[in-house]
Design a protein around this motif. Structure first.
Motif, PDB file in Angstrom:
ATOM      1  N   GLU A  40       0.839  -1.190   0.000  1.00 35.03           N
ATOM      2  CA  GLU A  40       0.000   0.000   0.000  1.00 35.03           C
ATOM      3  C   GLU A  40       0.878   1.245   0.000  1.00 35.03           C
ATOM      4  O   GLU A  40       1.932   1.246   0.636  1.00 35.03           O
ATOM      5  N   PRO A  41       0.413   2.313  -0.673  1.00 32.82           N
ATOM      6  CA  PRO A  41      -0.708   2.255  -1.607  1.00 32.82           C
ATOM      7  C   PRO A  41      -0.388   1.332  -2.775  1.00 32.82           C
ATOM      8  O   PRO A  41       0.762   1.179  -3.156  1.00 32.82           O
ATOM      9  N   GLY A  47      -5.238   0.773  -7.384  1.00 30.21           N
ATOM     10  CA  GLY A  47      -4.349   1.167  -6.293  1.00 30.21           C
ATOM     11  C   GLY A  47      -2.975   1.574  -6.774  1.00 30.21           C
ATOM     12  O   GLY A  47      -2.377   2.517  -6.252  1.00 30.21           O
ATOM     13  N   GLU A  48      -2.453   0.876  -7.785  1.00 34.53           N
ATOM     14  CA  GLU A  48      -1.140   1.231  -8.320  1.00 34.53           C
ATOM     15  C   GLU A  48      -1.177   2.584  -9.026  1.00 34.53           C
ATOM     16  O   GLU A  48      -0.210   3.354  -8.972  1.00 34.53           O
ATOM     17  N   LEU A  50      -3.187   5.021  -8.141  1.00 37.85           N
ATOM     18  CA  LEU A  50      -3.244   5.971  -7.040  1.00 37.85           C
ATOM     19  C   LEU A  50      -1.879   6.108  -6.376  1.00 37.85           C
ATOM     20  O   LEU A  50      -1.499   7.205  -5.940  1.00 37.85           O
ATOM     21  N   ARG A  51      -1.130   5.021  -6.306  1.00 33.26           N
ATOM     22  CA  ARG A  51       0.220   5.071  -5.734  1.00 33.26           C
ATOM     23  C   ARG A  51       1.106   6.042  -6.517  1.00 33.26           C
ATOM     24  O   ARG A  51       1.834   6.852  -5.932  1.00 33.26           O
ATOM     25  N   SER A  73      -7.485   3.555  -2.168  1.00 33.94           N
ATOM     26  CA  SER A  73      -6.602   2.449  -2.517  1.00 33.94           C
ATOM     27  C   SER A  73      -6.797   1.287  -1.558  1.00 33.94           C
ATOM     28  O   SER A  73      -6.868   0.119  -1.959  1.00 33.94           O
ATOM     29  N   GLU A  76     -10.105  -0.752  -2.111  1.00 36.07           N
ATOM     30  CA  GLU A  76      -9.957  -1.666  -3.245  1.00 36.07           C
ATOM     31  C   GLU A  76      -9.075  -2.855  -2.866  1.00 36.07           C
ATOM     32  O   GLU A  76      -9.356  -3.999  -3.236  1.00 36.07           O
ATOM     33  N   HIS A  77      -8.012  -2.570  -2.144  1.00 35.89           N
ATOM     34  CA  HIS A  77      -7.045  -3.588  -1.742  1.00 35.89           C
ATOM     35  C   HIS A  77      -7.702  -4.661  -0.870  1.00 35.89           C
ATOM     36  O   HIS A  77      -7.502  -5.869  -1.080  1.00 35.89           O
TER      37      HIS A  77
END
Length: 208
Positions: A40-41, A47-48, A50-51, A73, A76-77
């Protein structure tokens, strides 16, 4: 099928999370445990994305915006990676989880623990790891290690006071939940750190 175990790895920059994540993964595999490794993120396609925005986006992002992106993120994770794996009896090893938001956004950004807790309740991110390993060391030494890796990202580039607040928040999380959060002195030799990690893992491995 028995539910899997969830382990999170936490700590500030330069404390050796990547090295120890690989070590833990190998230990679990040697024990015959099927493990899903994530971060995370990140952790999912969204998520990736957003990372990338969180770590390499433009400077000046509001603290609240950063927190909301982290929560998105994480939501979703949990839904797409963590819960499905745990329900299938797999173990999950995540590089950071909710404690990171309490440290970085709650402490570092000074949004406060209550705001973080309220947001996580809203997105139903009330899942807690069975074990959290908090790698802790002197901030300046950790940042020097991080700088040696190359160009610092948006969060790594913060001032020392930010990381002091984040570290204090991490240590408070450990004090509030000592059964779950185990502090590992990351300033020791790698052999000593990994021995401490193994000792912390033993109660979970004994149940495998």
């Amino acid at each position: 099928m028995p539910r899997g175990q969830f382990i999170s790895l936490e700590g500030l920059e330069g404390v050796g999370k990547t090295t120890n994540r690989l070590f833990i993964e190998e230990q679990l595999k040697q024990a015959g445990i099927e493990v899903v490794v994530s971060r995370e993120p990140g952790g999912t396609d969204l998520g990736e994305s957003l990372r990338e925005l969180l770590l390499h986006g433009r400077a000046g992002m509001l603290a609240q915006t950063e927190l909301l992106l982290m929560a998105a993120s994480r939501s979703e994770h949990i839904d797409k990676v963590i819960e499905p794996a745990l329900s299938q009896g797999k173990w999950v090893l995540s590089d950071r989880f909710t404690d990171a938001s309490f440290a970085y956004q709650g402490g570092g950004r000074e949004l406060g623990a209550d705001v973080i807790a309220d947001l996580h309740a809203l997105v139903k991110a009330d899942l807690q790891p069975n074990l959290t390993l908090l790698l802790d060391m002197d901030i300046k030494s950790g940042m020097a290690r991080a700088a040696n890796r190359g160009k610092l990202d948006r969060i790594e580039s913060e001032e020392l006071a930010f990381f002091e607040r984040a570290r204090a928040a991490y240590l408070q999380r450990a004090a509030d939940d000592p059964q779950r959060v185990k502090i590992i002195d990351a300033g020791q030799s790698i052999e000593q750190v990994q021995q401490a990690v193994l000792e912390a893992l033993q109660p979970l491995l004994a149940k495998a």
